[in-house]
Enzyme design. Sequence first.
Site, PDB file in Angstrom:
ATOM      1  N   ASP A 100       0.858  -1.188   0.000  1.00  0.00           N
ATOM      2  CA  ASP A 100       0.000   0.000   0.000  1.00  0.00           C
ATOM      3  C   ASP A 100       0.891   1.235   0.000  1.00  0.00           C
ATOM      4  OD1 ASP A 100      -1.910   1.967   0.423  1.00  0.00           O
ATOM      5  OD2 ASP A 100      -2.144   1.509   2.557  1.00  0.00           O
ATOM      6  N   ASP A 104      -4.236   3.783   2.681  1.00  0.00           N
ATOM      7  CA  ASP A 104      -5.662   3.481   2.794  1.00  0.00           C
ATOM      8  C   ASP A 104      -5.917   2.040   3.182  1.00  0.00           C
ATOM      9  OD1 ASP A 104      -5.059   2.125   0.467  1.00  0.00           O
ATOM     10  OD2 ASP A 104      -6.617   3.073  -0.758  1.00  0.00           O
ATOM     11  N   ASP A 108      -1.698  -1.257  -3.937  1.00  0.00           N
ATOM     12  CA  ASP A 108      -1.998  -0.527  -5.172  1.00  0.00           C
ATOM     13  C   ASP A 108      -0.853  -0.634  -6.171  1.00  0.00           C
ATOM     14  OD1 ASP A 108      -0.078   1.384  -4.121  1.00  0.00           O
ATOM     15  OD2 ASP A 108      -1.717   2.225  -2.923  1.00  0.00           O
ATOM     16  N   ASP A 177      -4.426 -10.594 -15.917  1.00  0.00           N
ATOM     17  CA  ASP A 177      -5.417 -11.656 -15.737  1.00  0.00           C
ATOM     18  C   ASP A 177      -6.626 -11.343 -16.614  1.00  0.00           C
ATOM     19  OD1 ASP A 177      -6.608 -13.913 -14.533  1.00  0.00           O
ATOM     20  OD2 ASP A 177      -5.755 -13.377 -12.598  1.00  0.00           O
ATOM     21  N   ASP A 279      -8.291 -16.731 -16.898  1.00  0.00           N
ATOM     22  CA  ASP A 279      -9.029 -17.186 -15.715  1.00  0.00           C
ATOM     23  C   ASP A 279     -10.208 -18.064 -16.110  1.00  0.00           C
ATOM     24  OD1 ASP A 279      -9.791 -16.871 -12.779  1.00  0.00           O
ATOM     25  OD2 ASP A 279     -11.603 -16.147 -13.780  1.00  0.00           O
ATOM     26  N   GLU A 336      -5.732 -21.102 -16.718  1.00  0.00           N
ATOM     27  CA  GLU A 336      -6.236 -21.854 -15.578  1.00  0.00           C
ATOM     28  C   GLU A 336      -7.193 -22.908 -16.129  1.00  0.00           C
ATOM     29  OE1 GLU A 336      -8.439 -20.907 -11.345  1.00  0.00           O
ATOM     30  OE2 GLU A 336      -9.158 -19.910 -13.152  1.00  0.00           O
ATOM     31  N   HIS A 405      -3.417 -17.315  -5.390  1.00  0.00           N
ATOM     32  CA  HIS A 405      -4.318 -16.498  -4.573  1.00  0.00           C
ATOM     33  C   HIS A 405      -5.567 -17.241  -4.127  1.00  0.00           C
ATOM     34  CE1 HIS A 405      -5.781 -16.197  -8.685  1.00  0.00           C
ATOM     35  NE2 HIS A 405      -6.973 -15.959  -8.176  1.00  0.00           N
ATOM     36  N   ASP A 406      -5.801 -18.435  -4.674  1.00  0.00           N
ATOM     37  CA  ASP A 406      -6.995 -19.214  -4.322  1.00  0.00           C
ATOM     38  C   ASP A 406      -6.707 -20.404  -3.418  1.00  0.00           C
ATOM     39  OD1 ASP A 406      -8.829 -17.683  -5.709  1.00  0.00           O
ATOM     40  OD2 ASP A 406      -8.666 -18.860  -7.559  1.00  0.00           O
TER      41      ASP A 406
END
Length: 626
Positions: A100, A104, A108, A177, A279, A336, A405-406
């Site tokens: 970050d 916030d 980013d 992605d 994806d 994927e 990430h999954d």
Amino acid sequence: MCRHICLHIQNRRRIKGFLDKSIFRLIEKVHNIVDHKLVNFLVHYVVNQKMLKKIISCAVVSCVFFGCAQKEEVSMQKSQKLEDWKKTICYEIYPSSFQDSDGDGVGDLKGITQRLDYLESLNVGCIWLTPVYASPMRDNGYDVSDFYQINPLYGTMADMDELLQQAKKHHIQVMMDLVFNHVSNESAWFLESKKNRTNPKSDWFIWKDPKPDGSAPNNWRGIFGGSAWTFSEERRQYYLHTFADFQPDLNWENPEVRQALYDIANFWIQKGVGAFRMDAIVYIKKPTDFRNGAPDAADGLTLIHTMTANSAGILDFLHEMKREVFDGKNVFTVAEANGILPEDLKFWVGDSGVFDMLFEFEHLQGSDIWFSTKTRSTKEIKQAIFKSEKETAKNGWYPVFFENHDKPRSVNAYFPETADKTLAAKAILTLLFTLRGTPFLYQGEELGMENVTWNSIDCFKELNSKSQYAMALKEGFLPQEALRFVQKYSRDNARTPMQWNAEKNAGFSSGKSWIPVHENYKQINVATENVNENSVLAWTKKLLDFRKNSEILLQGNWEPILENDENIFAYKRTFGGKSIFVFVNFSEKEIALEENFMQKAKQIFSSYGDEKKNAIRPFESKIFAD
């Protein structure tokens, strides 16, 4: 060397005018296979002959003779021209949790740009960004509302352009992605489509009439739970969504839809993107009959994956996309593809395939229904990986990965709770960087980051965790049992912030993080591990530096060893007459090594930091070279 020929000849006045551009081009074609004797011969011959045809004859003869006599050398040179994407390290970034820059609490694009030096220090050549497009963020960016805009949470298009420019200076490509199975229900496309049955985008999505009793067209369950159909009052029809109800599936049967998607990909290529991850691509083609499936749980529904994944005709769509988007452009692709079997890889990758690489899932722990998941044994995991290695060796290339990430963190997914987590992390990384293929490293994996230990379902943010918890309760499991399934398989395990240092919020943000930082950040972080020569990060850097300079690991053949062993991953990599042997113990037992090669091989790496040549200790990783 033939350039030297040209230089010598140009300096000789007696043949001035004889050598035109065509001769130079001809000589250039053999410059990689001639030696100094041929240089001297050609110079002497050209200087003393006045007939142009003699020069041409000499060059042609040298091409033929040396092309045959030095066939092995030419082959070696061709092998050294391995595509960059096969040699590189890909690093997946989950932007919300990486860095970050403005306080916030959400990572980013500027934060990613600030960390390019770190990524370059890992020899990373490509960063894969999970979606940064405009999105309501109900599924962390995988519900795209506008592919041509950047999500304000992550910054602006100017920030994206800056990241692309700075990444190039660091010799890093950016992989985007492409979420082309579905969009957000807040996208302009869907908002228009649902108005009525006659608008220009009326068939951009999959609409079906209700059954006579008003119920959904069939009994398919979405991957995030509940019916895969949602009723629209405006059209008095149901729309299909493979995932959540706010992610309507696109109708790939409509050529206008396909062209719109191709235009998006080409837009980003023009921007400077060098790669794409596709994806959920196996779901884009639906069966024509939309029939019911056999119920697989107490809700009477059947998982949509079972009914739609890899439907007949999908490859026709994908070959078209390849022609319209990827062919002739300097980009590479990885898709994927949950459910693709190793024996079918030849249709998806390689000479006649549609992608450069394909993410398979057979070696991963977990399944689509967490409460019924059976833990894969080490042998089963090994067999899945080895089978893919064998298939892609024939045709194609393997993307090696254990985290994304999954999925949960690998130190928890593949090893018992009692395992030494540092050794476990080094074991996974050893496989990642020494198997044949392109390694995909997920943020924090290089540190040995671990699963969360949250003790309430309310702590979890990820949508599928809550739906899986509800499904388990409906199936009759107690709340604590249902929570254990979530703790083990939740996507939130991989989405806690990157741990940069031991300061507030692990150096991720100066504000309140959107998701809690893992409680072990003071022990596991980049700054701490950078100064510890026995850390997971130190091991990562050693292996990456070794891989970068090893033709054996970059492009050597792969051959399994101890293929039927229940506990040890073992294989040989060979190139140019030299070999490297890799042994990784996934068990808590010390195991003797009695292979014949051990008499000649020299140990070059051990995750224990010492040498015990004829045995491999609990969770140890060893690399030998002959």
